[in-house]
Design a protein around this motif. Sequence first.
Motif, PDB file in Angstrom:
ATOM      1  N   ILE A 133       0.838  -1.204   0.000  1.00 39.25           N
ATOM      2  CA  ILE A 133       0.000   0.000   0.000  1.00 39.25           C
ATOM      3  C   ILE A 133       0.869   1.248   0.000  1.00 39.25           C
ATOM      4  N   GLY A 134       2.050   1.153   0.615  1.00 39.36           N
ATOM      5  CA  GLY A 134       2.990   2.278   0.552  1.00 39.36           C
ATOM      6  C   GLY A 134       3.390   2.581  -0.876  1.00 39.36           C
ATOM      7  N   ALA A 161      -5.969  -2.819   4.341  1.00 36.47           N
ATOM      8  CA  ALA A 161      -5.413  -1.919   3.335  1.00 36.47           C
ATOM      9  C   ALA A 161      -6.040  -0.531   3.428  1.00 36.47           C
ATOM     10  N   HIS A 162      -7.347  -0.487   3.600  1.00 38.38           N
ATOM     11  CA  HIS A 162      -8.060   0.787   3.648  1.00 38.38           C
ATOM     12  C   HIS A 162      -7.632   1.611   4.854  1.00 38.38           C
ATOM     13  N   ARG A 168      -9.807   2.562  -3.463  1.00 34.73           N
ATOM     14  CA  ARG A 168     -10.837   3.070  -4.375  1.00 34.73           C
ATOM     15  C   ARG A 168     -11.816   1.985  -4.809  1.00 34.73           C
ATOM     16  N   ALA A 169     -11.327   0.770  -5.053  1.00 36.46           N
ATOM     17  CA  ALA A 169     -12.205  -0.284  -5.584  1.00 36.46           C
ATOM     18  C   ALA A 169     -11.666  -1.668  -5.258  1.00 36.46           C
ATOM     19  N   CYS A 189     -17.279  -3.084   1.586  1.00 32.65           N
ATOM     20  CA  CYS A 189     -17.104  -2.040   0.576  1.00 32.65           C
ATOM     21  C   CYS A 189     -18.108  -0.911   0.795  1.00 32.65           C
ATOM     22  N   ALA A 190     -19.358  -1.265   1.048  1.00 36.25           N
ATOM     23  CA  ALA A 190     -20.389  -0.254   1.281  1.00 36.25           C
ATOM     24  C   ALA A 190     -20.067   0.573   2.527  1.00 36.25           C
ATOM     25  N   ARG A 191     -19.644  -0.102   3.582  1.00 35.46           N
ATOM     26  CA  ARG A 191     -19.361   0.588   4.839  1.00 35.46           C
ATOM     27  C   ARG A 191     -18.199   1.564   4.691  1.00 35.46           C
ATOM     28  N   LEU A 192     -17.208   1.192   3.887  1.00 31.14           N
ATOM     29  CA  LEU A 192     -16.012   2.014   3.726  1.00 31.14           C
ATOM     30  C   LEU A 192     -16.110   3.005   2.568  1.00 31.14           C
ATOM     31  N   GLY A 193     -17.188   2.928   1.786  1.00 33.33           N
ATOM     32  CA  GLY A 193     -17.329   3.804   0.637  1.00 33.33           C
ATOM     33  C   GLY A 193     -16.501   3.382  -0.558  1.00 33.33           C
TER      34      GLY A 193
END
Length: 324
Positions: A133-134, A161-162, A168-169, A189-193
Amino acid sequence: MQKRQLGPNGPHVSAIGLGAMSFGGLFGPTDEGESFACLDAMLEVGIDFIDTANIYGMGVSETVLGKWLASRKPQVVIATKASFVADPVRRVDNSEAHLRAELEASLRRMGRDHVELFYIHRREAARPLEEVIGTLSRLIEEGKIGGYGLSEVAPYTLRAAHAIHPCRAVQNEYSLWTRQPELGLIQDCARLGVAFVPFSPLARGMLGDTALPQPTDGFRAANPRFTEPNFSANTQKINGFRAFCAARGWSVPATALAWVLSRGPHLIPIPGTRHAAHLRQWAQAVQITLSPEDLAEIERILPVGFAEGARYGDPQLLAIERYC
């Protein structure tokens, strides 16, 4: 075409995207003119989100896209991926050196200086997620990518990761016959946008208006769901769904995509084709509104878990995270 947001602070894109794997010849010989006609039809129906990868035809898909982009200069959003190394044996590499080199090669093929979304095609289990992720965060800071994505991951990887940098996806297989993401991934995914991008939403061709002949070569020929006795059993069950669609005057692929779209406003399916006629057919999904009664009948005909056979054979499971 309806619009949906591609993740936190991401662009708004067409509710349906186009998967460009077949432009690389993975499902039969590819023809540049045919691919261009399909991409032109994509613009005509209002689709502006294209999903490709460096390994689709080993650069062929991105090269075709690059030629089309140069000749048409459309306003489109592009996602691509990297991680797989094919030589000497297929493996996954999430190192910064590999991801950077592959991204630069993808950008050259497509004639772009950035892409809006860049996925790690698979997670390399042995490499610390913070390191990966870095790398992706630095690519965002440098303007090479608009955001990063994860493919074929479990909910726990998305959450971790988030927390390091907003994702993003997430792209995983999801359709009427592959429902595993309902076990937490779609919800997270919904909870995190985060956008959830279902690939193979038409069950690798099974959810078409006519029954698919049993594949005799390629990826599907070795897939458990396409081998006997599973293939015949799955075809028979899907025939009931075809009758449901025909009774309502809807095409099968459009109805199957409408079902995926109904699962949440953050879902952006990416069916794949290189045929303009197929694209125009399934793009009609946005015109179908499934009633509660329709959804209940679909669930009766194709209940969760109806598909016989695993979605991948053992040799096809490289780096796919399992969580059930």
